[in-house]
Write an enzyme that holds these catalytic residues in place. Structure first.
Site, short mmCIF file in Angstrom:
data_model
loop_
_atom_site.label_atom_id
_atom_site.label_comp_id
_atom_site.label_asym_id
_atom_site.label_seq_id
_atom_site.Cartn_x
_atom_site.Cartn_y
_atom_site.Cartn_z
N LEU A 46 0.74 -1.19 -0.09
CA LEU A 46 -0.17 0.03 -0.12
C LEU A 46 0.72 1.46 -0.04
O LEU A 46 1.65 1.40 0.92
CB LEU A 46 -0.94 0.11 1.26
CG LEU A 46 -2.19 0.94 1.36
CD1 LEU A 46 -3.10 0.65 2.02
CD2 LEU A 46 -1.57 2.25 1.84
N HIS A 69 7.63 1.49 11.09
CA HIS A 69 8.13 2.85 10.97
C HIS A 69 7.38 3.83 11.09
O HIS A 69 6.09 3.68 11.01
CB HIS A 69 8.40 2.69 9.08
CG HIS A 69 9.06 3.87 8.62
ND1 HIS A 69 8.58 5.12 8.48
CD2 HIS A 69 10.21 3.79 8.02
CE1 HIS A 69 9.45 5.80 7.87
NE2 HIS A 69 10.66 5.06 7.66
#
Length: 339
Positions: free
Chosen positions: A127, A231
């Site tokens: 994505l 992240h």
């Protein structure tokens, strides 16, 4: 809103390549490599051509298109099942408890064990939304369109689905987790290993990675600190997955230590709440904002729309959304409430 999700085509290759270069590394499912991306589009074409049902090792790439400009501004992927062409490896976090009677102390050691527990699961990944388009619920459209695709083709998927979130990457593009663990066994840095995996698969992990459990206390402080953390740019994605019904079950990526989220397909919020309805009419303004989808295989489309329902259950859709989907009165579509 003028955006729609559709199946990627061969002529989307250059746009996908340009988006891949914006990811900043560590994005295995969207490598900045034309050959690898072209192979993904070919796999998608092959999957769409199959007419029989049942689970096969297939990949579906979708893109987010602005129908007014024709620009592709985002992408996502669905893997029907993992671990079929080669093993699907993850680390699983566990704890080993040991007691010393002489010392009168109990020790609990955190361990990472190499596992293929998640083989056979579907996977949603890849994505990416262009930085200039991160508004108006487009991230949710990208993510949730995958679940309605799975629902529309339910016999092609199993019971479980996973999503790997990118782990912590430093400013130089390296991975503290890789440097503290796997990198010691492979003689290559994180960028080299990640690029090799994106193009060639992770069989080299099976060949070279030690199979015995790893005590996390033996890793560097920097490696331990990032185990199971997404992240910073992936924190919102993790919250979306949790809202959808995914759990953090203690699995982490073998490359960057990012979390692997796991969910039961039929219990995902979008799938459980979705309804198939018939379009009775269109309107110009008003209604509840909902995710709407129509079509199967290459004809699949998904967008946001505004739905009105009367006391008798008749469903009306705003004319702009109906036009984006190519829906006419009497046609059927799937709708799911905004999460």
């Amino acid at each position: 809103m003028s955006f729609i999700m559709r199946i990627a085509r061969a002529d989307d290759l250059q746009t996908l390549y340009e988006m891949a270069k914006l990811t900043g590394g560590g994005f295995t499912n969207l490598p900045p490599d034309r050959t690898a991306l072209s192979a993904k589009l070919e796999r998608t074409e092959q999957a769409l051509a199959r007419q029989d049902e049942g689970i096969e090792d297939e990949l579906i790439v979708m893109v987010l298109e602005n129908v007014e400009t024709g620009q592709v501004r985002g992408t996502c992927q669905i893997f029907s099942t993992v671990g079929q062409s080669w093993p699907f490896y993850s680390y699983r976090l566990g704890v080993l408890t040991q007691h010393s009677r002489e010392l009168g102390r109990t020790f609990r050691a955190q361990m990472l064990s190499l596992t293929t527990d998640l083989e056979g699961s579907a996977e949603v990944g890849g994505l990416f939304l262009h930085p200039r388009e991160r508004a108006e619920g487009l991230g949710l459209l990208l993510a949730r369109s995958r679940y309605l695709y799975i629902r529309a083709h339910r016999s092609r998927f199993g019971d479980k689905v996973l999503a790997e979130l990118r782990g912590v990457i430093d400013e130089a593009g390296g991975s503290p987790f890789w440097d503290g663990l796997a990198g010691r066994f492979f003689g290559m840095n994180f960028q080299e290993a990640d690029e090799f995996n994106a193009v060639n698969g992770n069989q080299f992990i099976a060949d070279l990675m030690p199979k015995t459990p790893i005590y996390t206390a033996m890793l560097t402080d920097s490696a331990r600190a990032v185990i199971g953390l997404p992240h910073p740019n992936g924190r919102a994605a993790m919250r979306m997955l949790e809202t959808e019904g995914f759990d953090n079950a203690g699995y982490v990526d073998i490359f960057d230590g990012g979390p692997t989220m796991v969910g039961q397909i039929d219990q995902l919020k979008t799938i459980a709440a979705a309804r198939d309805v018939t379009l009775s009419a269109t309107h110009e303004k008003g209604g509840d904002k909902m995710l709407i989808a129509t079509g199967k295989l290459a004809d699949y489309r998904c967008t946001w729309g505004f739905v009105q329902q009367n006391d008798s259950g008749a469903v009306s859709l705003d004319a702009a959304s109906a036009a984006r989907l190519g829906l006419e009165t009497g046609g059927s579509f799937t709708m799911a409430g905004r999460a």
